[in-house]
Structures are given as C-alpha cells and as structure tokens.
Design an enzyme around this catalytic site. Structure first.
Site, mmCIF file in Angstrom:
data_model
loop_
_atom_site.group_PDB
_atom_site.id
_atom_site.type_symbol
_atom_site.label_atom_id
_atom_site.label_comp_id
_atom_site.label_asym_id
_atom_site.label_seq_id
_atom_site.Cartn_x
_atom_site.Cartn_y
_atom_site.Cartn_z
ATOM 1 N N ASP A 22 0.830 -1.202 0.000
ATOM 2 C CA ASP A 22 0.000 0.000 0.000
ATOM 3 C C ASP A 22 0.868 1.256 0.000
ATOM 4 O OD1 ASP A 22 -2.331 1.487 0.062
ATOM 5 O OD2 ASP A 22 -2.560 1.354 2.234
ATOM 6 N N ASN A 70 -10.581 -3.152 -6.021
ATOM 7 C CA ASN A 70 -9.812 -2.258 -6.907
ATOM 8 C C ASN A 70 -10.451 -2.081 -8.268
ATOM 9 O OD1 ASN A 70 -6.514 -3.299 -5.693
ATOM 10 N ND2 ASN A 70 -7.845 -1.625 -5.011
#
Length: 249
Positions: A22, A70
């Site tokens: 991330d 996503n």
C-alpha cells in the site's frame, strides 16, 4: 552484507509471509505525480520482497496485487495496473524461474482481461516444477468472496451427499479455499501506515503476527523486510496458551 539480516535466526523463520502493498498513490502525489507513477515505481519494491524471501529461504510469499474492490478505481488506473502486470510478467518470468520459485495465482481470475490471464497462466506453467519457494499473487482477490464461495461449495457437496455435516471442521473448510495447498500465514505486513486488513486472507491470518509499517510501498527495501522478520522472531507466539505453557513446550 546486511547487518539486520545477520540478526535473523534461521531456525525460527515464518513459513508464510503475506504483504499488503500500500502507498503507491501517496508516494506519487508526494512527488507531484499521478497515482499511476507510483504503481510503475513499485516494481523494485516487489523485487526486494521476493529477493529477501529467497535469500533467507522463506517458502511462501503472498502479495496482495489487486483486490476485488480495486475494480472500482478509475478506469485509467485499472488499465494501467493491468498493463503493468502484463509488462512485469513478461520482464520477470525468467528471473522468477531462475530463482527456482513457483508462481501461484489466487482470486476471481474470470474478471481479468484475456491477455493478463494468458500471461499469468504462462508463468504458472513455466514455474510449476520449481521447488525453491512459492510466490503467490492475489489478483482480483477478496477474502469475503473466497469464504462465501467455500460455503456455497460445501453446501452443494452436502446436498449431493459428498460431505456429511458432522465432518465439517476447520481442515475441511480450508480445503475449499484458494489457499488449500499453502500453510497459514505467520506474518502479515502492511505498508503505508494504514492499520487495517482490507479483506485480505481473513481466514488464513487467524494466528498471524501483524506489522503495520510507516513506509510507502515504493520505498520498501530488503532491510525493511529483514527487520520485519527480526521483529517477528522477538514475539512469543502463544496460540491461545499462556507464556508458561509455551515455554514448557
């Protein structure tokens, strides 16, 4: 030579490390660039994680490459990620093979573009005989969906008489998960400073050590990984027992 690596006890290594990669977008924005710039500059961090695992012989590394959520990101970003995945597989396939790593893919692969699926299948096939270690890419992956699919499949097998309700236990349930052939996760690492799991390997991290790093993913190095292993080894893993019971074993 890494001084941090020298602190690692080779007799007490995790069998399975999972990483939530991330911080690419924030890394790019801090440099005045678009989010996609961060994704393109994250490849070296991926190499660092893979090489660090390989150097100290950790048998399983799972990377949260693209989550089921996503798909809701801007189309341009999704397309960039898919193209980058194809480019990376083309460039890195031989390197993965030469390291003796076997690649696996988990997730809802039916949603992937055809070219991405073909490249993934190519590398999986290329490396299927390798035994030095296992690289698992979680792509189009969501743990809640994985668990729901397992429940549906078990229910179907009960209905068809293939499974008795009395025989449903943790081991049987795990045999219906994408990760049925892998050991449970011992160490989960998340970069970027965020402290959450984000629908990643919820069942598999039941007894994992969790480490949340204030490092954006493109800045991830081998020494950072080695320090995570040192910190992991300094923890007493109890599995519900008392400290005295663990020491008694």
């Amino acid at each position: 030579m890494s001084l941090i690596k020298d602190k690692i006890n080779s007799e007490n290594l995790p069998k399975h490390v999972a990483i939530i990669m991330d911080g690419n977008g924030r890394w790019a924005k801090s440099r005045g660039e678009e989010r996609t710039f961060g994704h393109k500059n994250a490849i070296n961090a991926v190499r660092n994680a893979i090489n660090a695992c390989n150097e100290i012989n950790i048998p399983y590394l799972t990377l949260y490459t693209f989550s089921s959520e996503n798909w809701s990101r801007p189309t341009e970003e999704v397309n960039t990620l898919m193209n980058l995945l194809v480019e990376t597989l083309l460039l890195e396939a031989e390197e993965i093979f030469s390291k003796g790593l076997r690649m696996h893919v988990i997730g809802n692969l039916e949603k992937l573009p055809v070219l991405v699926k073909e490249q993934l299948e190519r590398v999986v096939e290329l490396t299927k005989e390798n035994t030095k270690g296992n690289l698992v890419l979680a792509i189009s992956y969501g743990s809640q969906n994985e668990i729901l699919e397992a429940v549906k499949n078990i229910s179907s097998d009960v209905k068809e008489g293939k499974v008795e309700i009395e025989n449903i236990n943790e081991n049987l349930f795990e045999s219906y998960l994408y990760t049925k052939d892998f050991p449970p996760v011992d160490l989960l690492i998340r970069t970027s400073g965020e402290i959450r799991i984000s629908n990643f390997l919820l069942w598999q991290i039941a007894y994992a050590e969790l480490q949340f790093l204030n490092v954006l993913w493109p800045d991830f190095t081998k020494d950072i990984f080695f320090q995570c292993i040192v910190d992991y080894q300094n923890k007493e893993r109890r599995y519900g027992l008392t400290g005295e019971q663990v020491k008694g074993q």
